[in-house]
Design a protein around this motif. Structure first.
Motif: not given
Length: 167
Positions: A64-67, A84-88, A94-96
């Motif tokens: 998640a950090v690298f993405v 939507l991509w920014r939300l993902v 945030a979920v991680a």
């Protein structure tokens, strides 16, 4: 009308790069964070399920950090990403972080061990952001240098063509 051309340098412009010392520091810091997390997880008391959850959480946080790093950097150079991509991307980060923190807090281990795992995990996340930025900077510097060298070569070729035409 006669237009005067500025002299063309045969040397491409210098491209700013991170120092070798900085690059070494970033890699050593990341390796140290991975080692500290690995040591903490290898010696984690309790159930294997807790250890597996934490390993997955740490790996999830790293990806998640690298993405997120790439997405934020790309957004600075272009607005091509959809909301939507920014939300993902932000949601995934945030979920991680949230699930890993929740898993760490709910484990039935000593507070000292939780603190060690928590600090090493945050160090890992922090050093991964720095590593992602350093890698991206190096890539962008290499591209900028290749473009500058190609422009300089094109200018030299054009000058040689003009010189041979005038003779």
């Amino acid at each position: 009308m006669f237009s005067r051309q500025a002299p063309v340098s045969s040397h491409p412009a210098a491209v700013g790069r991170d120092s070798r010392g900085w690059q070494l520091q970033v890699w050593v810091s990341f390796a140290l964070a991975v080692s500290l997390c690995g040591t903490g997880l290898a010696w984690l008391p309790g159930q294997d399920l807790d250890r597996a959850f934490m390993v997955m959480g740490y790996v999830f946080c790293l990806t998640a950090v690298f993405v997120l790093s790439k997405s934020v950097r790309d957004q600075q150079s272009t607005a091509a990403e959809s909301p939507l991509w920014r939300l993902v991307v932000w949601g995934g980060f945030a979920v991680a972080m949230g699930l890993t923190g929740w898993g760490l807090l709910r484990m039935n281990i000593s507070e000292t061990y939780k603190a060690y795992l928590g600090v090493s995990w945050l160090y890992l996340v922090s050093s991964a952001f720095t590593l992602a930025k350093t890698l991206r900077d190096a890539h962008e510097a290499a591209l900028a240098q290749a473009r500058a060298e190609a422009r300089a070569q094109l200018r030299r070729d054009l000058q040689q063509g003009q010189t041979s035409d005038s003779q």
